[in-house]
Design an enzyme around this catalytic site. Sequence first.
Site, PDB file in Angstrom:
ATOM      1  CE  LYS A  32     -13.087  -3.323  -0.063  1.00 48.78           C
ATOM      2  NZ  LYS A  32     -12.223  -2.438   0.827  1.00 48.78           N
ATOM      3  CE  LYS A  34      -6.259  -7.801  -2.335  1.00 42.63           C
ATOM      4  NZ  LYS A  34      -6.369  -7.145  -1.398  1.00 42.63           N
ATOM      5  CE  LYS A  44      -4.180  -1.920   1.854  1.00 40.42           C
ATOM      6  NZ  LYS A  44      -5.122  -1.872   2.922  1.00 40.42           N
TER       7      LYS A  44
HETATM    8  P1  TYM Z   1     -10.914  -5.679   2.534  1.00 43.28           P
HETATM    9  O1  TYM Z   1     -11.938  -4.608   2.739  1.00 43.28           O
HETATM   10  O2  TYM Z   1      -9.642  -5.386   1.923  1.00 43.28           O
HETATM   11  O3  TYM Z   1     -11.374  -7.081   2.138  1.00 43.28           O
HETATM   12  C1  TYM Z   1     -12.642  -7.442   2.823  1.00 43.28           C
HETATM   13  C2  TYM Z   1     -12.646  -9.062   2.672  1.00 43.28           C
HETATM   14  O4  TYM Z   1     -12.490  -9.468   1.491  1.00 43.28           O
HETATM   15  C3  TYM Z   1     -11.370 -10.205   1.167  1.00 43.28           C
HETATM   16  N1  TYM Z   1     -11.067 -10.089   0.000  1.00 43.28           N
HETATM   17  C4  TYM Z   1     -10.554 -10.772  -0.997  1.00 43.28           C
HETATM   18  N2  TYM Z   1     -10.930 -12.408  -1.118  1.00 43.28           N
HETATM   19  C5  TYM Z   1     -10.568 -13.168  -2.110  1.00 43.28           C
HETATM   20  N3  TYM Z   1     -10.142 -12.389  -3.364  1.00 43.28           N
HETATM   21  C6  TYM Z   1     -10.081 -11.224  -3.291  1.00 43.28           C
HETATM   22  N4  TYM Z   1      -9.535 -10.336  -4.482  1.00 43.28           N
HETATM   23  C7  TYM Z   1     -10.103 -10.309  -2.220  1.00 43.28           C
HETATM   24  N5  TYM Z   1     -10.109  -9.190  -1.748  1.00 43.28           N
HETATM   25  C8  TYM Z   1     -10.442  -8.778  -0.668  1.00 43.28           C
HETATM   26  C9  TYM Z   1     -10.418  -9.774   2.398  1.00 43.28           C
HETATM   27  O5  TYM Z   1      -9.435 -10.949   2.563  1.00 43.28           O
HETATM   28  C10 TYM Z   1     -11.469  -9.530   3.659  1.00 43.28           C
HETATM   29  O6  TYM Z   1     -11.708 -10.615   4.170  1.00 43.28           O
HETATM   30  N6  TYM Z   1      -8.508  -4.874   6.803  1.00 43.28           N
HETATM   31  C11 TYM Z   1      -9.508  -5.741   6.300  1.00 43.28           C
HETATM   32  C12 TYM Z   1     -10.851  -5.152   7.007  1.00 43.28           C
HETATM   33  C13 TYM Z   1     -10.877  -5.459   8.472  1.00 43.28           C
HETATM   34  C14 TYM Z   1     -11.126  -6.875   9.067  1.00 43.28           C
HETATM   35  C15 TYM Z   1     -10.849  -6.374  10.716  1.00 43.28           C
HETATM   36  C16 TYM Z   1     -11.217  -7.841   8.701  1.00 43.28           C
HETATM   37  C17 TYM Z   1     -10.604  -4.361   9.365  1.00 43.28           C
HETATM   38  N7  TYM Z   1     -10.781  -4.964  10.660  1.00 43.28           N
HETATM   39  C18 TYM Z   1     -11.201  -7.491  11.423  1.00 43.28           C
HETATM   40  C19 TYM Z   1     -11.300  -9.043   9.706  1.00 43.28           C
HETATM   41  C20 TYM Z   1     -11.136  -8.631  10.950  1.00 43.28           C
HETATM   42  C21 TYM Z   1      -9.604  -5.284   4.837  1.00 43.28           C
HETATM   43  O7  TYM Z   1      -9.282  -4.433   4.435  1.00 43.28           O
HETATM   44  O8  TYM Z   1     -10.506  -6.165   3.962  1.00 43.28           O
END
Ligand code: TYM
Length: 331
Positions: free
Chosen positions: A197, A194, A112
């Site tokens: 979004k 990957k 990032k």
């Molecule tokens: P985030 O917003 O990037 O993604 C949300 C969830 O989606 C999964 N994910 C994916 N899975 C498969 N293929 C992909 N291309 C893909 N992109 C995203 C992520 O692994 C995630 O499970 N830091 C976290 C949010 C968060 C969180 C937490 C998660 C904040 N606090 C506590 C679990 C527990 C995040 O940015 O996810």
Amino acid sequence: MKKTLLSGSTVTGDLTIGNYIGAINNWKKLQDDYNCFYMVADLHGLTVYQDPKAFKERSLSFFAQYIALGLDPDKNTIFLQSHIHEHAELTWILSCLTPMGYLNRMTQFKDKSAKNEKNINAGLYTYPVLMASDILLYQVDLVPVGEDQKQHLELCRDIVSFFQNRYGETFKLPEPYIAKMGARIMSLQDPTKKMSKSDDNPNSFISIIDPPKTIIKKVKSAVTDSGTEVKYDEEKAGISNLLTMYSVLSGKTISEIENDYVGKMYGHLKIDLADLVVETLKPVQEKYADLMKNKDHLHQLMKQGSEKARVVASKTLDTVYDKVGLYPEHF
Ligand code: TYM
């Protein structure tokens, strides 16, 4: 007693089919068996620059998308992270116990900050500590995530031992839940990366709320190799990614799909996958549109979620404040 689960998504861009396949689809499946906390991670969203007005709207939109995707607001606790001030407070305590050496290893921070050279802020660096607080406040057994969050969960488990070695048993040790299929959906434009979004190229992802025409266009223009045989092969990341998406969304195994496409071309799979994505998202988009018409109702559901979340979070934070020796205000 049901076990507890928590997960969330950061408010940037719009939720994608990657978020759905890798995470939210599993949240949905687990909601009957666990006591679930689903959080809109708006505080995490502030690690990149956000236009305040658009950011507020997006947080509401994420909340509505969670519900539209099938998370039941009465059965689960669905809430906005910033509504529970305990998240930020526990982050401070845990930051004082987390060695910088551990944060330096985080690959997401490296990725990032490379992408965002003009805004490498301290929040981006301590992001995984906030994530650990999200989890630990709710005494969680399980955290269902995609593959990219695995390292953050390992750090969360390390933080539990840093805390407990000094202050004694306080938190549950959370286990990650990463599905075998679909835990890493790749970009449609560069299948070695990957799907994200926050990608600058909107053709690289499908948003949950993309109109059908856009979805069809994006799937059809997905980058694949120059071959023709529809076969899963790690060397052929593009077609393998489309097969993975098709498999999770249809419930068919990869080999069943390969058999269905013997003698057919990549183009046939793309057309069918586009239709499948459109069909999967149609009821979600209808429900989303409906929910967004009644913001008062959404606000009420939000309040219902944060009231439930606060009870648990404040109890854990009180224990933590006491254990670390902060002087109490009330006796
Ligand atoms: P985030 O917003 O990037 O993604 C949300 C969830 O989606 C999964 N994910 C994916 N899975 C498969 N293929 C992909 N291309 C893909 N992109 C995203 C992520 O692994 C995630 O499970 N830091 C976290 C949010 C968060 C969180 C937490 C998660 C904040 N606090 C506590 C679990 C527990 C995040 O940015 O996810």
